[in-house]
Design a protein around this motif. Structure first.
Motif, PDB file in Angstrom:
ATOM      1  N   ASP A 165      92.832  89.881  20.988  1.00  0.00           N
ATOM      2  CA  ASP A 165      91.470  90.573  20.568  1.00  0.00           C
ATOM      3  C   ASP A 165      91.650  91.594  19.533  1.00  0.00           C
ATOM      4  O   ASP A 165      90.611  91.808  18.827  1.00  0.00           O
ATOM      5  CB  ASP A 165      90.894  91.064  21.785  1.00  0.00           C
ATOM      6  CG  ASP A 165      90.477  90.006  22.967  1.00  0.00           C
ATOM      7  OD1 ASP A 165      90.453  88.703  22.538  1.00  0.00           O
ATOM      8  OD2 ASP A 165      90.097  90.330  24.038  1.00  0.00           O
ATOM      9  N   ASP A 166      92.733  92.151  19.467  1.00  0.00           N
ATOM     10  CA  ASP A 166      92.968  93.158  18.530  1.00  0.00           C
ATOM     11  C   ASP A 166      93.873  92.819  17.424  1.00  0.00           C
ATOM     12  O   ASP A 166      94.310  93.951  16.675  1.00  0.00           O
ATOM     13  CB  ASP A 166      93.658  94.274  19.139  1.00  0.00           C
ATOM     14  CG  ASP A 166      92.738  94.856  20.289  1.00  0.00           C
ATOM     15  OD1 ASP A 166      91.369  94.899  20.033  1.00  0.00           O
ATOM     16  OD2 ASP A 166      92.836  95.375  21.474  1.00  0.00           O
ATOM     17  N   VAL A 167      94.379  91.936  17.239  1.00  0.00           N
ATOM     18  CA  VAL A 167      95.540  91.549  16.227  1.00  0.00           C
ATOM     19  C   VAL A 167      95.311  90.172  15.431  1.00  0.00           C
ATOM     20  O   VAL A 167      94.741  89.185  16.167  1.00  0.00           O
ATOM     21  CB  VAL A 167      96.984  91.444  16.541  1.00  0.00           C
ATOM     22  CG1 VAL A 167      97.807  91.288  15.689  1.00  0.00           C
ATOM     23  CG2 VAL A 167      97.182  92.943  17.238  1.00  0.00           C
ATOM     24  N   ALA A 168      95.345  89.992  14.253  1.00  0.00           N
ATOM     25  CA  ALA A 168      94.816  88.626  13.648  1.00  0.00           C
ATOM     26  C   ALA A 168      96.093  88.662  12.363  1.00  0.00           C
ATOM     27  O   ALA A 168      96.349  89.470  11.714  1.00  0.00           O
ATOM     28  CB  ALA A 168      93.525  88.750  12.997  1.00  0.00           C
ATOM     29  N   LEU A 169      96.501  87.422  12.221  1.00  0.00           N
ATOM     30  CA  LEU A 169      97.214  87.033  10.875  1.00  0.00           C
ATOM     31  C   LEU A 169      96.068  86.534  10.084  1.00  0.00           C
ATOM     32  O   LEU A 169      95.323  85.746   9.983  1.00  0.00           O
ATOM     33  CB  LEU A 169      98.163  85.880  11.313  1.00  0.00           C
ATOM     34  CG  LEU A 169      98.995  85.515  10.270  1.00  0.00           C
ATOM     35  CD1 LEU A 169      99.856  86.116   9.592  1.00  0.00           C
ATOM     36  CD2 LEU A 169      99.422  83.899  10.494  1.00  0.00           C
ATOM     37  N   VAL A 170      96.434  87.202   8.582  1.00  0.00           N
ATOM     38  CA  VAL A 170      95.564  86.708   7.817  1.00  0.00           C
ATOM     39  C   VAL A 170      96.228  86.290   6.360  1.00  0.00           C
ATOM     40  O   VAL A 170      97.398  86.903   5.920  1.00  0.00           O
ATOM     41  CB  VAL A 170      94.704  87.975   7.165  1.00  0.00           C
ATOM     42  CG1 VAL A 170      93.879  87.737   6.079  1.00  0.00           C
ATOM     43  CG2 VAL A 170      94.221  88.699   8.419  1.00  0.00           C
ATOM     44  N   ILE A 171      95.972  85.206   6.032  1.00  0.00           N
ATOM     45  CA  ILE A 171      96.470  84.537   4.471  1.00  0.00           C
ATOM     46  C   ILE A 171      95.496  84.464   3.650  1.00  0.00           C
ATOM     47  O   ILE A 171      94.457  83.635   3.964  1.00  0.00           O
ATOM     48  CB  ILE A 171      97.509  83.258   5.014  1.00  0.00           C
ATOM     49  CG1 ILE A 171      98.488  83.686   6.020  1.00  0.00           C
ATOM     50  CG2 ILE A 171      97.800  82.693   3.671  1.00  0.00           C
ATOM     51  CD1 ILE A 171      99.200  82.233   6.575  1.00  0.00           C
ATOM     52  N   SER A 172      95.734  85.027   2.658  1.00  0.00           N
ATOM     53  CA  SER A 172      94.448  84.959   1.474  1.00  0.00           C
ATOM     54  C   SER A 172      95.202  84.626   0.215  1.00  0.00           C
ATOM     55  O   SER A 172      96.606  85.049  -0.133  1.00  0.00           O
ATOM     56  CB  SER A 172      93.855  86.375   1.513  1.00  0.00           C
ATOM     57  OG  SER A 172      92.907  86.212   0.267  1.00  0.00           O
ATOM     58  N   THR A 185      98.647  91.517   8.277  1.00  0.00           N
ATOM     59  CA  THR A 185      98.476  91.617   9.919  1.00  0.00           C
ATOM     60  C   THR A 185      97.432  92.550  10.069  1.00  0.00           C
ATOM     61  O   THR A 185      97.537  93.718   9.504  1.00  0.00           O
ATOM     62  CB  THR A 185      99.638  91.997  10.517  1.00  0.00           C
ATOM     63  OG1 THR A 185     100.727  91.435  10.292  1.00  0.00           O
ATOM     64  CG2 THR A 185      99.419  92.231  12.144  1.00  0.00           C
ATOM     65  N   ALA A 186      96.246  91.975  10.597  1.00  0.00           N
ATOM     66  CA  ALA A 186      94.974  93.121  10.841  1.00  0.00           C
ATOM     67  C   ALA A 186      95.145  93.567  12.195  1.00  0.00           C
ATOM     68  O   ALA A 186      95.442  92.572  13.230  1.00  0.00           O
ATOM     69  CB  ALA A 186      93.681  92.210  10.469  1.00  0.00           C
ATOM     70  N   LEU A 187      94.696  94.896  12.316  1.00  0.00           N
ATOM     71  CA  LEU A 187      94.850  95.475  13.836  1.00  0.00           C
ATOM     72  C   LEU A 187      93.843  96.225  13.942  1.00  0.00           C
ATOM     73  O   LEU A 187      93.238  97.070  13.195  1.00  0.00           O
ATOM     74  CB  LEU A 187      96.218  96.181  13.687  1.00  0.00           C
ATOM     75  CG  LEU A 187      96.514  97.293  14.850  1.00  0.00           C
ATOM     76  CD1 LEU A 187      96.777  96.198  15.933  1.00  0.00           C
ATOM     77  CD2 LEU A 187      97.762  98.304  14.406  1.00  0.00           C
ATOM     78  N   ARG A 188      92.984  95.996  15.075  1.00  0.00           N
ATOM     79  CA  ARG A 188      92.002  96.927  15.527  1.00  0.00           C
ATOM     80  C   ARG A 188      92.556  98.249  16.039  1.00  0.00           C
ATOM     81  O   ARG A 188      93.117  98.423  16.656  1.00  0.00           O
ATOM     82  CB  ARG A 188      91.222  96.160  16.639  1.00  0.00           C
ATOM     83  CG  ARG A 188      89.715  96.782  16.884  1.00  0.00           C
ATOM     84  CD  ARG A 188      89.328  96.535  18.242  1.00  0.00           C
ATOM     85  NE  ARG A 188      89.074  95.023  18.454  1.00  0.00           N
ATOM     86  CZ  ARG A 188      88.195  94.161  18.351  1.00  0.00           C
ATOM     87  NH1 ARG A 188      87.189  94.793  17.552  1.00  0.00           N
ATOM     88  NH2 ARG A 188      88.489  92.774  18.397  1.00  0.00           N
ATOM     89  N   THR A 189      92.166  99.471  15.198  1.00  0.00           N
ATOM     90  CA  THR A 189      92.463 100.657  15.361  1.00  0.00           C
ATOM     91  C   THR A 189      91.278 101.808  15.838  1.00  0.00           C
ATOM     92  O   THR A 189      90.175 100.968  16.008  1.00  0.00           O
ATOM     93  CB  THR A 189      93.166 101.095  14.261  1.00  0.00           C
ATOM     94  OG1 THR A 189      92.172 101.582  13.366  1.00  0.00           O
ATOM     95  CG2 THR A 189      94.142 100.284  13.858  1.00  0.00           C
TER      96      THR A 189
END
Length: 125
Positions: free
Chosen positions: A76-83, A104-108
């Motif tokens: 819920d708080d972490v995502a892998l992002v490829i762009s 790596t996107a992280l909800r803070t």
């Protein structure tokens, strides 16, 4: 989640093209790992800001486009992002500057931030 991360990617391009090193670095966590296309590893928001302050003096701008990023939630708080990414120098698109960027996107407590960044140049075998 996806909408917020896409907004974060949009802010990344906007702050880069505005030459806003503090704004750009503010998109990352305090302890982020940032690896450039030539292998320089920077640790932390302050290092990202300092290095980009100098980089933003160059006439390099991010081009729009690159297609839709792949956003794969890992929790819920972490995502892998490829762009995809590319840039222009003095207004001229340079195909030799095309990249694949993995983050790596992280909800803070500050909202979504990038905890890692890896830029890899696209090359043809």
């Amino acid at each position: 989640m996806s909408t917020e991360i896409v907004r974060l990617l949009t802010r990344m391009a906007e702050t880069w093209n505005a030459g806003d090193a503090a704004g750009y670095a503010g998109l990352f966590t305090e302890d982020a790992d940032y690896i450039t296309f030539f292998g320089l590893h920077m640790k932390g928001r302050q290092a990202i800001e300092e290095s980009h302050r100098e980089l933003f003096k160059l006439p390099i701008k991010l081009d729009s486009g690159g297609g839709q990023p792949l956003i794969r939630p890992l929790s819920d708080d972490v995502a892998l992002v490829i762009s995809g990414g590319s840039s222009s120098v003095d207004g001229e698109h340079d195909p030799g500057r095309e990249s694949v960027i993995t983050l790596t996107a992280l909800r803070t407590s500050e909202g979504w931030r990038f905890a890692s960044f890896q830029n890899t140049r696209v090359s043809r075998p």
